[in-house]
Structures are given as C-alpha cells and as structure tokens.
Design an enzyme around this catalytic site. Structure first.
Site, PDB file in Angstrom:
ATOM      1  N   CYS A 125     -25.331  22.214 -66.423  1.00 48.30           N
ATOM      2  CA  CYS A 125     -25.697  23.640 -66.383  1.00 48.30           C
ATOM      3  C   CYS A 125     -25.031  24.409 -67.516  1.00 48.30           C
ATOM      4  O   CYS A 125     -24.610  25.557 -67.340  1.00 48.30           O
ATOM      5  CB  CYS A 125     -25.339  24.287 -65.049  1.00 48.30           C
ATOM      6  SG  CYS A 125     -26.253  23.603 -63.679  1.00 48.30           S
ATOM      7  N   GLN A 134     -14.088  27.044 -61.685  1.00 43.78           N
ATOM      8  CA  GLN A 134     -13.291  25.833 -61.957  1.00 43.78           C
ATOM      9  C   GLN A 134     -11.816  26.163 -62.132  1.00 43.78           C
ATOM     10  O   GLN A 134     -11.023  25.288 -62.479  1.00 43.78           O
ATOM     11  CB  GLN A 134     -13.813  25.129 -63.224  1.00 43.78           C
ATOM     12  CG  GLN A 134     -15.274  24.759 -63.176  1.00 43.78           C
ATOM     13  CD  GLN A 134     -15.594  23.675 -62.169  1.00 43.78           C
ATOM     14  OE1 GLN A 134     -14.701  23.004 -61.639  1.00 43.78           O
ATOM     15  NE2 GLN A 134     -16.864  23.500 -61.869  1.00 43.78           N
ATOM     16  N   HIS A 186     -21.071  28.289 -68.105  1.00 42.24           N
ATOM     17  CA  HIS A 186     -22.058  27.745 -67.165  1.00 42.24           C
ATOM     18  C   HIS A 186     -23.250  28.713 -67.140  1.00 42.24           C
ATOM     19  O   HIS A 186     -23.076  29.919 -67.354  1.00 42.24           O
ATOM     20  CB  HIS A 186     -21.380  27.696 -65.797  1.00 42.24           C
ATOM     21  CG  HIS A 186     -22.182  27.055 -64.697  1.00 42.24           C
ATOM     22  ND1 HIS A 186     -23.218  27.697 -64.063  1.00 42.24           N
ATOM     23  CD2 HIS A 186     -22.066  25.843 -64.100  1.00 42.24           C
ATOM     24  CE1 HIS A 186     -23.700  26.897 -63.120  1.00 42.24           C
ATOM     25  NE2 HIS A 186     -23.027  25.770 -63.131  1.00 42.24           N
ATOM     26  N   ASP A 209     -15.091  33.986 -64.671  1.00 39.75           N
ATOM     27  CA  ASP A 209     -15.776  33.004 -63.833  1.00 39.75           C
ATOM     28  C   ASP A 209     -14.734  31.962 -63.452  1.00 39.75           C
ATOM     29  O   ASP A 209     -14.392  31.089 -64.253  1.00 39.75           O
ATOM     30  CB  ASP A 209     -16.936  32.388 -64.618  1.00 39.75           C
ATOM     31  CG  ASP A 209     -17.575  31.223 -63.875  1.00 39.75           C
ATOM     32  OD1 ASP A 209     -17.050  30.821 -62.809  1.00 39.75           O
ATOM     33  OD2 ASP A 209     -18.601  30.714 -64.366  1.00 39.75           O
ATOM     34  N   LYS A 247     -16.220  24.410 -54.301  1.00 37.67           N
ATOM     35  CA  LYS A 247     -15.482  23.714 -55.366  1.00 37.67           C
ATOM     36  C   LYS A 247     -13.990  23.708 -55.070  1.00 37.67           C
ATOM     37  O   LYS A 247     -13.209  23.099 -55.790  1.00 37.67           O
ATOM     38  CB  LYS A 247     -15.747  24.390 -56.707  1.00 37.67           C
ATOM     39  CG  LYS A 247     -17.230  24.319 -57.073  1.00 37.67           C
ATOM     40  CD  LYS A 247     -17.464  24.689 -58.489  1.00 37.67           C
ATOM     41  CE  LYS A 247     -18.906  24.987 -58.757  1.00 37.67           C
ATOM     42  NZ  LYS A 247     -19.678  23.787 -59.120  1.00 37.67           N
TER      43      LYS A 247
END
Ligand SMILES: Cc1ncc(COP(=O)(O)O)c(C=O)c1O
Lengths: 154, 411
Positions: free
Chosen positions: B369, B208, B128, B205, B231
């Site tokens: 993104c 997700q 991302h 990261d 999220k």
C-alpha cells in the site's frame, strides 16, 4: 525430497520456470491491431498484450511486455505461443477454457494448442496465485473486445 | 528509556499468543507479517470473549446494569489509550475504526472547511496510501495542492528538503512515525519543531509507531496522532485519533447519527461534547474492550523494553539477511523499526512469498500500500519481513533458511 520441495516443484514446474526466465514473444508489437493492459491490483503487476489480427480474422502474431511473478509471466508467454495462428473466435474460447481449468474444473479439456498450459495446473492449490495465472488471459479477452479500460483480476 | 530492560526471553511472550503456536504446511509457523496485522495475546481474546459473554449491551444509553458495564468497559479503554500515549485528556482520544478512518476524519473535518486554492498539504514519499489518498481527495475538493517531500536512496526523508518545503502556504503536514514498507523511523522532532514555529498542524500516522515505540504525544508535540488497534495486538476495526483539544473543538462533526448529539430537533441539532462529537453510531464496543486489554498487556511488559528488544532483533535480522547471496535490502535508514524490505536475485516477491509460506514463514509481498514509494525505487513490489516482540532469533534463522530454499528452486 521433502513435501515442501515436491509441492513447490509442482507449482514451479520446469516449463513454468523456463517460460518465466525466457519469455517468448516478449516486447512490443509495432503494427498491433489489438492491445490491452492487464493489471493485478493486489500486487501492482502490469502487462500489456499485443495482437495483430489479419483481415481473415486470424491472430497473425502476438506479444506482451511488462513485469510480473514467474507464474504471470509464464502464463503470458504460454498464451502468446498458444494463440498465435488461431482464429479470433477460437482464441476467445481459449480464454474461457483456461479460466475454467485454472479455477479447478478438470473437465475443461485443453485443446492440443493449449496442452502446455497443464504446466500451470499446480497453481490451483494456491488460491492467492490463481489470479497471477489468469491475468494474461483477462487481457487477451479485453484486447479481443477492444475494451478501453485495463483488464483486472478483481 | 530509564526503565530497566527486563531480561526475559522472547519465548515467554511468544507463548502468550495462541495463533503463533501452530504449524503451517507442516512446519512451525514463523510469523513475520505483524506490520500488516499483529497477532493477539490470549489476554485480548479472553477479554473480548468475556465481554461478549457477560457484559454486552449498548453504551451511553441505558440505565440497566449491562449497559452500565459495557459503558464502563468502553470508556475504561479510552482512559487506557489516554495513558498509553500520554494524551493530556480523555476528550482528546477519539475512537475510530482504524488509522484510515482517523486520517480521513482530519482531512474532511479539519481541512476541508478551511482549505483554499493555493494552500498545500505536505506529506513524504514514504507514506502508506492511507496517508496519501485522503489528502488527495480533500485537495481535489478544495483546489489545494499535495506536496511531497523527497526521500534518499536509503529510504530516509531528506530532512533539509522537507524543512525547506515547510512554508506559509502549508496548511497541514502528514507524516508517518514509522514507514510501513521500509521501517524507516521519520525525523518527527525536527519536522514538528519547524511546523510549530509557523503554526502549522502536524498529523502523525502512527500505525507502525505505536506497536514498536514508546509514544508520548505531548512530548512529540504533534497535533494529531492516528493508529490502529490491530497492529498493536488488539482487534481489527478499532483505532484512535488523538487530537489536541483546541483543534478538535474547532472541528465540525464528520458523521451524523446517534451518540454524537446532545439534542436533536428538526430545526437544530446540538452536538455532543468531545470526543463523542466524532463518534456517531454504536461503536465497536467489544473491539475497544480488546484494545484496552492489549494496552494492559503491553504496559505490563513496557514499551521501552519492547523497543529495545526489537531493536536488537532487527539489527540481527539485517545482519543475517545481508549474508544471503543475491539479497538486495530496500530501506537502509539509520533509524528503523520492525520492518525490512528486500529482493532476492531476480525472484519476484510473490514467488518468494509463496515459497516461504510453504516453509511456514509468513511475510508480506507486493507494494505494501505504498505504490509511490515503490515507484521511487523503480520496483513493483518487495518482500517484507516485519518483527514484533514475540519474534526471536530462531524466526530470523528460519527466514534465512527459507530464502536459501527459494534460491534452490529458482537456481
Ligand atoms: C503506516 C500505515 N498507515 C496506515 C495504515 C492503515 O491502517 P488501517 O488499515 O488499519 O486503517 C497502515 C496499515 O497497513 C500503515 O502501515
């Protein structure tokens, strides 16, 4: 017909689908005097508009290339149809009229050469898609102004 | 893994989410855009409202009752985060405004003072923009180089190539847990093991990852793990940077202000201890309270249960999408979670998004993104359906039916 199908047909009118499938004046214009890029940062769509303006200040020919959704491609295609043959000053005025009309201003009367752009009226119901329809027109304005930076919808 | 899978229907969870109970364009909403932002259960909405009605005051600075309650609620949420990701200590849980801020914090506070020309930051082609641009900025500032590990046509990290790229010039590795655009689950274990052997810190990261997988930062062995509250069914404007204490201790503050100090004089300021050193100014207290409530909610269901339920639903979605004539799946990694990108015939993803919306089906369209990833596939964008545990097979069926309508319109 369901409401959905009707609404969708209002957005994706035959003329829009036709121009998106078979864009007119598609491709690079070799001896262009004016070019500009239009970028929609939201979706990453990009198109490049080419104009050849003659010494008398008339748009002799125009074309575009790039990729985009049905709405932005159809709008660009309709644009090249509409402005080819127009004096530069009149083309500038078209940018303003089309922008106003797509923004929902019914009083922005379309000159006869812009009649077909009524096909894009359906987009007014979709705020997130108006930018798709105006992208090419932003590019037209910056091409005529010889702007160095790409036109964006933002 | 060992936890018993609750044989509960997703419909039961769905009812916990008020926003899912509505019609859009006259049809019951099918929300398949949780990867962009997830809906919040009533428990979160109520916790935030209750806090606002009854407990609100500033944190860490008052002796009065409300301030103490607010502080307890805020710090209580930090403890919940610690437990949720199994961090070793609450001092390792820095509360941020989101994943983006967490990654920028590491880039600016951990990397910037130490990076030298010739050093490298290694990321993957799946990232991302939030796990690309902060590194580009710090590379520009320091003369370091951004190196990108390639992916294959299925959208998997080419692990051998990535491991080869881990050399002594690599200062830090940034890698997604789960790629937002393609749903690929990245090979964290292998990358982290190799990095550890060379003493290279790894930032994951996890934006997700956390909503879909059972995350244990100590078992993963990563040095930093970043994620966003919105999220994982919590409020926007909240997020977490987990960092190993030793590393956080060694880092200077990255923003100055109230709360991050012990003592200020014009000659010298003494910074507060961890994690407050990195939390300048009044934080998003109500949001963090909501984040804590989201964690309570998820813990009650159990992340292992969520992961296995979603895996089955994801497999169903992929199988059903594959039956649609003219579909092209983008991202066919062996290990995936939640998201599936696709294209249909030569319909532009924006047109698809509008047509689906008209049938009550919310998906994301565009570049997600992740423009470099799109370029890798020669695309300007895709349509993406992303699942959460409140989705069910009916949602998938509605998606497939809506794609059929799109084909009719563009026939
Ligand atoms: C993988 C990934 N990383 C980072 C982010 C950025 O998260 P936020 O905008 O909440 O900071 C996102 C959000 O889309 C994401 O999916």
């Amino acid at each position: 017909m369901t409401a959905t199908a009707r609404d969708m047909q209002d957005l994706y009118r035959e003329l829009v689908l036709d121009h998106s499938r078979n864009p007119r004046h598609f491709g690079r214009l070799e001896d262009a005097t004016h070019t500009a890029d239009g970028i929609n940062p939201l979706c990453g769509d990009k198109l490049r508009l080419y104009l050849r303006v003659d010494d008398a200040g008339n748009i002799e020919s125009s074309s575009f290339e790039g990729s985009g959704c049905a709405i932005s491609v159809a709008s660009a295609s309709l644009l090249t149809d509409a402005v080819t043959g127009l004096p530069v000053e009149q083309a500038r005025r078209c940018c303003a009229t089309v922008a106003e009309r797509l923004a929902g201003d019914e009083s922005a009367e379309l000159a006869s050469n812009l009649e077909k752009l009524r096909a894009l009226d359906g987009v007014r119901q979709y705020p997130s898609r108006i930018k798709c329809a105006t992208l090419a027109w932003h590019a037209l304005r910056s091409a005529l102004n010889h702007d160095a930076v790409p036109a964006t919808t933002e | 893994m060992g936890a018993p899978v609750r044989t509960i229907a997703a419909a039961d969870w769905r009812a916990d989410f008020p926003a899912l109970n509505q019609s859009v364009h006259g049809q019951p909403l099918v929300y398949l855009d949780s990867a962009a932002s997830a809906q919040q259960p009533g428990a979160v909405i109520d916790a935030v409202a209750r806090y606002q009605r009854e407990d609100h005051a500033n944190v860490h600075r008052g002796v009065h009752t409300l301030s103490q309650r607010a502080t307890e609620a805020y710090e209580g949420a930090r403890d919940k985060v610690r437990e949720f990701i199994n961090a070793g200590s609450r001092t390792e849980v820095v509360l941020t405004s989101g994943t983006t801020e967490a990654i920028n914090l590491v880039a600016q506070s951990f990397c910037r003072p130490r990076l030298a020309p010739g050093d490298k930051i290694l990321i993957t082609h799946l990232e991302h923009h939030a796990n690309i641009v902060p590194w580009q900025l710090v590379c520009e500032q320091t003369g370091a180089e951004l190196v990108v590990a390639p992916i294959n046509d299925k959208g998997e990290v080419e692990l051998d190539r990535m491991l080869e790229l881990i050399d002594d010039k690599v200062f830090l590795i940034g890698i997604a847990h789960v790629a937002n655009a393609l749903g690929t689950v990245c090979p964290l274990d292998e990358v982290i093991e190799q990095a550890r052997q060379r003493g290279i810190p790894v930032l994951v990261d996890g934006a997700q990852g956390v909503p879909h997988l059972d995350v244990d930062v100590q078992a993963l062995g990563c040095d930093f793990y970043a994620f966003s509250g919105h999220k994982m069914f919590g409020p926007t404007g909240t997020g977490v940077l987990y960092g190993r204490e030793e590393l956080l201790e060694s880092m200077p503050p990255w923003q100055g202000g109230g709360d991050m100090i012990l003592e200020v004089s014009f000659e010298k300021t003494i910074y507060n201890e961890l994690p407050y050193k990195f939390e300048a100014g009044t934080p998003n207290i109500s949001g963090v309270v909501g984040l804590g409530a989201a964690i309570d909610y998820l813990q009650a269901i159990g992340m292992a249960n969520i992961a296995s339920y979603e895996q089955e639903l994801h497999d169903y979605m992929v199988a059903e999408l594959q039956k649609v004539e003219g579909i092209r799946l983008i991202g066919e990694a062996r290990h995936k979670a939640s998201a599936q990108s696709f294209l249909l015939d030569d319909i532009h993803s924006h047109d698809l998004g509008t047509i689906l919306d008209h049938q009550g089906v919310a998906i994301r369209t565009g570049h997600h993104c992740a423009m470099p990833l799109m370029q890798r596939f020669g695309l300007s964008g895709t349509a993406r359906a992303s699942l959460a545990f409140y989705n069910n097979r009916d949602d998938v069926d509605r998606l497939v039916a809506a794609l059929g309508k799109a084909k009719e319109i563009f026939a």
